[in-house]
Design a protein around this motif. Structure first.
Motif, PDB file in Angstrom:
ATOM      1  N   CYS A 121      60.457  74.316  49.351  1.00  0.00           N
ATOM      2  CA  CYS A 121      59.725  75.523  48.990  1.00  0.00           C
ATOM      3  C   CYS A 121      60.365  76.712  49.702  1.00  0.00           C
ATOM      4  CB  CYS A 121      58.263  75.394  49.396  1.00  0.00           C
ATOM      5  SG  CYS A 121      57.421  73.968  48.647  1.00  0.00           S
ATOM      6  N   THR A 122      60.632  77.780  48.965  1.00  0.00           N
ATOM      7  CA  THR A 122      61.391  78.892  49.544  1.00  0.00           C
ATOM      8  C   THR A 122      60.936  80.206  48.932  1.00  0.00           C
ATOM      9  OG1 THR A 122      63.650  79.652  50.051  1.00  0.00           O
ATOM     10  CG2 THR A 122      63.253  78.751  47.845  1.00  0.00           C
ATOM     11  N   ARG A 123      61.309  81.287  49.607  1.00  0.00           N
ATOM     12  CA  ARG A 123      60.999  82.622  49.087  1.00  0.00           C
ATOM     13  C   ARG A 123      61.991  83.633  49.659  1.00  0.00           C
ATOM     14  NH1 ARG A 123      57.757  87.336  50.172  1.00  0.00           N
ATOM     15  NH2 ARG A 123      56.827  88.133  48.233  1.00  0.00           N
ATOM     16  N   HIS A 128      69.882  80.866  53.520  1.00  0.00           N
ATOM     17  CA  HIS A 128      69.378  79.619  54.085  1.00  0.00           C
ATOM     18  C   HIS A 128      69.351  78.523  53.015  1.00  0.00           C
ATOM     19  CE1 HIS A 128      67.864  82.203  57.359  1.00  0.00           C
ATOM     20  NE2 HIS A 128      67.850  81.097  58.078  1.00  0.00           N
ATOM     21  N   LEU A 129      68.861  78.881  51.830  1.00  0.00           N
ATOM     22  CA  LEU A 129      68.714  77.893  50.768  1.00  0.00           C
ATOM     23  C   LEU A 129      70.063  77.317  50.354  1.00  0.00           C
ATOM     24  CD1 LEU A 129      66.865  76.429  48.760  1.00  0.00           C
ATOM     25  CD2 LEU A 129      67.237  78.337  47.175  1.00  0.00           C
ATOM     26  N   LYS A 130      71.075  78.149  50.260  1.00  0.00           N
ATOM     27  CA  LYS A 130      72.408  77.664  49.877  1.00  0.00           C
ATOM     28  C   LYS A 130      72.908  76.614  50.862  1.00  0.00           C
ATOM     29  CE  LYS A 130      77.094  79.206  48.755  1.00  0.00           C
ATOM     30  NZ  LYS A 130      78.009  80.380  48.638  1.00  0.00           N
ATOM     31  N   CYS A 131      72.743  76.877  52.145  1.00  0.00           N
ATOM     32  CA  CYS A 131      73.155  75.896  53.166  1.00  0.00           C
ATOM     33  C   CYS A 131      72.341  74.616  53.037  1.00  0.00           C
ATOM     34  CB  CYS A 131      72.975  76.483  54.558  1.00  0.00           C
ATOM     35  SG  CYS A 131      74.085  77.849  54.943  1.00  0.00           S
ATOM     36  N   CYS A 132      71.036  74.757  52.795  1.00  0.00           N
ATOM     37  CA  CYS A 132      70.157  73.596  52.674  1.00  0.00           C
ATOM     38  C   CYS A 132      70.557  72.712  51.499  1.00  0.00           C
ATOM     39  CB  CYS A 132      68.714  74.073  52.530  1.00  0.00           C
ATOM     40  SG  CYS A 132      67.505  72.754  52.283  1.00  0.00           S
ATOM     41  N   LEU A 133      70.781  73.309  50.333  1.00  0.00           N
ATOM     42  CA  LEU A 133      71.129  72.528  49.145  1.00  0.00           C
ATOM     43  C   LEU A 133      72.502  71.880  49.277  1.00  0.00           C
ATOM     44  CD1 LEU A 133      69.773  74.836  46.298  1.00  0.00           C
ATOM     45  CD2 LEU A 133      68.689  72.843  47.346  1.00  0.00           C
ATOM     46  N   VAL A 161      71.143  81.186  43.399  1.00  0.00           N
ATOM     47  CA  VAL A 161      71.683  80.136  44.275  1.00  0.00           C
ATOM     48  C   VAL A 161      71.560  78.779  43.602  1.00  0.00           C
ATOM     49  CG1 VAL A 161      71.276  78.855  46.421  1.00  0.00           C
ATOM     50  CG2 VAL A 161      71.341  81.340  46.459  1.00  0.00           C
ATOM     51  N   VAL A 162      70.386  78.467  43.067  1.00  0.00           N
ATOM     52  CA  VAL A 162      70.159  77.152  42.461  1.00  0.00           C
ATOM     53  C   VAL A 162      71.049  76.944  41.245  1.00  0.00           C
ATOM     54  CG1 VAL A 162      68.445  75.654  41.357  1.00  0.00           C
ATOM     55  CG2 VAL A 162      67.812  77.033  43.348  1.00  0.00           C
ATOM     56  N   SER A 163      71.377  77.993  40.533  1.00  0.00           N
ATOM     57  CA  SER A 163      72.211  77.857  39.334  1.00  0.00           C
ATOM     58  C   SER A 163      73.597  77.298  39.644  1.00  0.00           C
ATOM     59  CB  SER A 163      72.335  79.214  38.627  1.00  0.00           C
ATOM     60  OG  SER A 163      73.081  80.129  39.426  1.00  0.00           O
ATOM     61  N   ASP A 199      63.819  75.348  54.057  1.00  0.00           N
ATOM     62  CA  ASP A 199      65.145  75.892  53.769  1.00  0.00           C
ATOM     63  C   ASP A 199      65.931  76.236  55.029  1.00  0.00           C
ATOM     64  OD1 ASP A 199      63.873  78.209  54.621  1.00  0.00           O
ATOM     65  OD2 ASP A 199      63.765  79.121  52.634  1.00  0.00           O
ATOM     66  N   ASP A 200      65.263  76.295  56.197  1.00  0.00           N
ATOM     67  CA  ASP A 200      65.981  76.566  57.443  1.00  0.00           C
ATOM     68  C   ASP A 200      66.162  75.306  58.282  1.00  0.00           C
ATOM     69  OD1 ASP A 200      63.346  76.195  58.140  1.00  0.00           O
ATOM     70  OD2 ASP A 200      63.174  77.996  59.373  1.00  0.00           O
TER      71      ASP A 200
END
Length: 422
Positions: A121-123, A128-133, A161-163, A199-200
């Motif tokens: 879950c992110t906002r 951060h999300l890119k590193c997490c994925l 990012v998700v794309s 995400d962090d």
């Protein structure tokens, strides 16, 4: 005021040739000890501590002995051999003895992918999300599904990012609130185990595998894992890790109906079970006990949606397993003001959740916690911190205001007991 010194984090593998690490005595040192993929314990060495070789190995031995005892096939034999940890030469004897004498599950063949849905879950935190994925897609054992819940975004950065990750599912949830986002993730998960991380957070390469293995035990309805600090560079990070840590230790713990019954009168301390940054559930349990309470956590009360869910699972007679081999690394807030805000919402959420849990079962002792134990706790802190209120005491005002805010929030939002559905 005394300047806070940072702590350097070192991860030390005891199955490899081990020498005393080079320690910078001008700063603190936080050492985490491992046996291959198994975390064994940790050790703080304060700034200015001049530690001799013998003192280091003795302290290391004390730090990891409880965990080795937990895994040992023969604790008495371990104790006899364990006297060998006072020097690097003697440690070699222990290294040769441990592999055959520890009940540590070792699997030579790790599945490439397991039937686990991971929800993030992110906002508005694209970097951060890119590193997490990237990290999740490069685990030794990958989840069958990764779902990103974009919670009330104000831009398209999360979608963009998700794309770039073709196997990751993107879902936009327009209603703000962490537990709303979590419930959306559960509703869209296709696999029987649903895991959550932030995400962090970064996770160990075998994190998903350890989650999957935990649920091989049919009695386990939910699990949590070990969370280790990723950085201790600032005073705020050090205060959080020392006094509010997500780290629940290095040995397995089973929380079940016995735990619930024995602690009910005082209010079961479900917040000690783990952290929402590293937790997982059987998907079917949500149909039985309900979904996350959307009155709680970020976007609402501020916190404790995870522990309130654990409370309902235990109240229903199920088992939760804390598995310290499922490891995540969390980046704590760097600034004191950020920590104050975090702890305000922690105590706001804690208070609201405790009273909601009291409402579900009148025998629970949460009202006593809120109206008797907690005021006495803060009175002691106010006395001991007077007059300077430095270090740990810097956040007391924010915490107490959080309690009062949580009480007001509960009174305003309390409702009849109903099953929490989607």
């Amino acid at each position: 005021m005394k300047t806070h010194q940072p702590y350097r984090i070192s991860h030390i593998s005891l199955h490899e040739p081990v020498e005393m690490p080079e320690l910078d005595h001008h700063q603190g040192n936080y050492l985490v000890f491992w046996w291959k993929t198994i975390p064994l314990g940790d050790l703080y060495l304060e700034p200015g501590t001049n530690t001799s070789t013998d003192e280091y190995y003795k302290a290391m031995g004390q730090a990891i002995l409880p965990t080795l005892n937990h895994y040992a096939q023969n604790p008495a034999e371990l104790k006899a051999n364990y006297l060998a940890t006072t020097s690097p030469d003697k440690l070699k004897n222990l290294q040769s003895w441990l592999p055959a004498n520890l009940q540590i599950t070792a699997t030579e063949i790790i599945p490439e992918k397991v039937a686990v849905s991971v929800v993030v879950c992110t906002r508005n935190r694209a970097a951060h999300l890119k590193c997490c994925l990237t990290m999740l897609q490069n685990l030794t054992c990958r989840p069958a599904e990764i779902i990103v819940i974009d919670n009330a975004p104000t831009d398209e950065s999360t979608r963009e990012v998700v794309s770039a990750f073709s196997e990751v599912k993107y879902i936009r949830e327009p209603r703000p609130g962490l537990d709303i986002a979590r419930n959306t993730g559960v509703s869209n998960a296709k696999f029987p185990i649903v895991a959550f991380t932030d995400d962090d957070v970064s996770v160990h390469p075998l994190w998903t595998y350890q989650i999957w293995q935990t649920f091989e035990k049919p009695q386990v309805a939910a699990m949590t894992g070990l969370v280790i600090a990723a950085e201790l560079a600032t005073e705020a990070q050090y205060i959080f890790e020392k006094h509010w840590s997500f780290n629940r230790g290095y040995t397995d713990v089973k929380y079940d109906s016995d735990f619930f019954r024995k602690t009910l009168r005082k209010g079961p301390p479900v917040w000690n079970i783990g952290a929402g940054a590293n937790m997982a559930f059987r998907r079917e349990i949500f149909e039985e006990v309900g979904y996350f309470d959307e009155l709680l956590d970020v976007g609402a009360a501020g916190c404790n949606g995870d522990s309130e869910m654990w409370y309902r699972i235990l109240k229903a007679g199920h088992t939760i397993h804390y598995n310290p081999r499922a490891v995540a690394f969390h980046e704590h807030r760097k600034e004191i003001e950020g920590l104050k805000k975090q702890l305000f919402y922690y105590m706001r959420g804690y208070t609201a959740a405790a009273l909601l849990q009291q409402q579900q079962l009148q025998q629970a002792g949460y009202a006593k916690q809120i109206f008797w134990v907690l005021p006495r706790h803060y009175l002691r802190l106010l006395r001991s911190g007077f007059p300077h209120y430095s270090y740990r005491y810097r956040t007391i005002a924010a915490e107490m205001l959080g309690v009062l805010s949580g009480l007001a929030y509960y009174i305003k939002n309390k409702r009849p007991n109903t099953k929490l559905s989607r």
